[in-house]
Design an enzyme around this catalytic site. Structure first.
Site, short mmCIF file in Angstrom:
data_model
loop_
_atom_site.label_atom_id
_atom_site.label_comp_id
_atom_site.label_asym_id
_atom_site.label_seq_id
_atom_site.Cartn_x
_atom_site.Cartn_y
_atom_site.Cartn_z
CB SER A 255 56.37 12.89 -28.40
OG SER A 255 56.15 11.73 -27.61
CG ASP A 498 63.00 7.86 -25.64
OD1 ASP A 498 62.09 7.01 -25.68
OD2 ASP A 498 62.95 8.92 -26.29
CG HIS A 501 60.08 9.17 -28.35
ND1 HIS A 501 60.11 9.30 -26.97
CD2 HIS A 501 59.00 9.85 -28.77
CE1 HIS A 501 59.07 10.03 -26.58
NE2 HIS A 501 58.37 10.38 -27.66
#
Length: 529
Positions: A255, A498, A501
């Protein structure tokens, strides 16, 4: 450029009819000459050029004037001359593994340049060039790096120009980014706009769209990566698309590569002003989180920028044991998705973050080679074996004449007080790390990658972004991976931020800038020019 005033003399003194100097005038002239010579040798006592290349005289009014290539294989072209108030001004571009612009601006003359390499077999600290314009020859020397100019391909140095008795001090650009480690640098505050406006790209995953999810500050898009030894060009999206015309670029990995892929799609799309409908995902999908193959087509350029989800690159599998079937990771086999990208023109691989999850970290009854499942195997050993499988596949199946292979390095995380699933946080971080002592150690997995790459017969470009991401604790989605109110309500019962990312626009835009620069440095085909 400030010129020292020239000495002026009366007309009678300059007249050719005057045959005799007065004793006083002669003494004054000799004294002035001795003083100028003393000053010159005092300033440059040890200046000895190692190589001198004298270029022939050319007509300052002719467009056909050319330099002959010197024996050191140094080529000079695009030499423009202009004159104003009897002042000779030149600018020329030198080509050696790239282009250097505006190397000298000032009076033509002999130039001594520190640290330029001429030709593949000549490496020298001092090189001098004799430039002759209309019979007037001058001198220049340069030492020491000082300053930069945005978008330039070169660094900046001091130049001292001595021409017909006048001395001029100016700045000169001489350092080549082609020979610079573009991954060694720092983040500097920069208030220019990002490559695409906040909220303007409809193809960003909601999890990466921090602005849309309510992040109140914009500081995370106000930083620019600056290599220590050179400047690098910004990503020119139109140029990127022109060079990619008729080709296919594919991101393969987890990802974080999807993060990078969406960044590039948005950057390239933003350069297309009027026909944005000509940029589309070929299957019509707008969600990209599920495993699969996604392809954005840029119709006007007949090219595509794709993403193939393959978080380990090697194959996820199952094994039938005495007590039933269980999941394994085949370290000796590539993922089945290889048929989706094998013939691409540019491939950007990555794998790393899934190797930090509990099952891969423990390595118990999980890693498989052939019919053997290891009862226990250290994750670094397993990672190295997987990379070795990848390297063998690349060497055996990729046509190096057609395909340029990249491997993007590990993107550092910033969880404080726990991991991604155990309360780790990075919320309210609004500035990068400035003190290098707080940076993490270089990832051991990336050392393993470097060892694998250097033993490959296929040339692989390593995008070493680990350190530059380590600085950026401020640029993760954190609680803004969802709409802020929903995220905070859920965080009261099950904290989850998160810090792996990156917000978009954001740090992955810089990864793509470095991809662009790397293609200009070492790319094939259309990227060579």
């Amino acid at each position: 450029m400030e010129y020292l005033k020239k000495l002026t003399f009366s007309d009678p003194f300059l007249s050719h009819r005057r045959k005799v100097f007065s004793g006083f005038g002669l003494s004054l002239g000799i004294g002035a000459s001795l003083l100028l010579c003393s000053l010159f040798f005092f300033i440059n006592p040890f200046w000895v050029p190692k190589v001198q290349v004298f270029l022939p005289e050319f007509n300052t009014t002719s467009e056909d004037s050319l330099f002959a290539s010197p024996p050191s294989s140094f080529n000079t072209s695009q030499f423009n001359y202009s004159s104003e108030n009897n002042t000779s001004v030149t600018s020329f571009s030198q080509h050696y593994e790239g282009t250097v612009e505006n190397v000298v601006e000032g009076r033509t003359g002999q130039v001594n340049v520190s640290g330029i390499r001429l030709g593949p077999d000549v490496d020298m600290n001092n090189v001098s060039f004799g430039l002759k314009v209309g019979g007037n020859v001058g001198n220049a020397s340069c030492n020491g790096v000082e300053g930069r100019k945005e978008g330039s391909l070169v660094g900046e140095k001091n130049v001292t120009v001595i021409d017909n008795g006048s001395q001029v001090v100016e700045k000169m650009k001489v350092s080549f980014y082609e020979e610079c480690d573009i991954f060694d640098g720092k983040w500097v505050r920069h208030d220019s706009k990002p490559y695409y406006r906040l909220g303007s790209c409809p193809f960003i995953d909601r999890d990466f769209d921090c602005h849309r999810n309510g992040r109140p500050d914009l500081d995370y898009v106000k930083w620019k990566w600056q290599p220590n030894q050179c400047d690098i060009p910004s990503l020119n999206a139109t140029d990127f698309l022109e060079r990619l015309r008729g080709q296919r670029l594919v991101f393969v990995g987890d990802s974080l590569n999807r993060n990078m892929w969406e960044s590039l799609v948005c950057t390239l799309r933003h350069s297309i002003r009027k026909k944005k409908k000509h940029v589309y995902e070929i299957s019509g999908r707008t969600e990209f989180k599920k495993k699969g193959v996604y392809s954005f087509r840029f119709e006007d350029y007949n090219c595509s920028v794709d993403f193939v989800a393959s978080p380990f690159i090697v194959r996820e599998s199952t094994f039938k044991g005495k007590n039933g079937s269980f999941e394994t990771l085949r370290l000796d086999l590539m993922d089945l998705s290889i048929t989706k990208y094998q013939d691409a023109n540019i491939i950007v691989f990555n794998t790393g973050h899934w190797w930090t999850h509990e099952k891969t970290s423990k390595g118990e009854d999980y890693y498989q080679e052939g019919n053997h499942v290891y009862p226990r195997l250290k994750v670094l050993d397993a990672y190295t074996r997987a990379l070795t499988t990848w390297a063998k596949w690349v060497d055996q199946n990729i046509d190096a004449n057609q395909t340029q292979v990249f491997f993007r390095g590990y993107s550092v995380t910033h969880f404080w007080g726990g991991q991604w699933n155990s309360g780790g946080q990075c919320h309210k971080e609004t500035e990068p790390i400035f003190n290098k002592t707080y940076l993490q150690k270089y990832p051991s997995k990336m050392r393993a990658l470097e060892n694998v790459i250097k033993n490959m017969k296929t040339s692989v470009i390593y995008l070493n972004i680990s350190r530059l991401t380590d600085f950026r604790k401020d640029a993760h989605p954190s609680v803004y991976r969802k709409e802020y109110k929903i995220s905070m309500e859920q965080n009261t019962t099950a904290p989850f931020e998160d810090c792996s990312h990156w917000c978009l626009p954001g740090v992955p835009d810089t990864w793509n800038q470095l991809l662009y620069v790397s293609l200009l440095k070492r790319g094939k085909g259309t990227w060579k020019s």
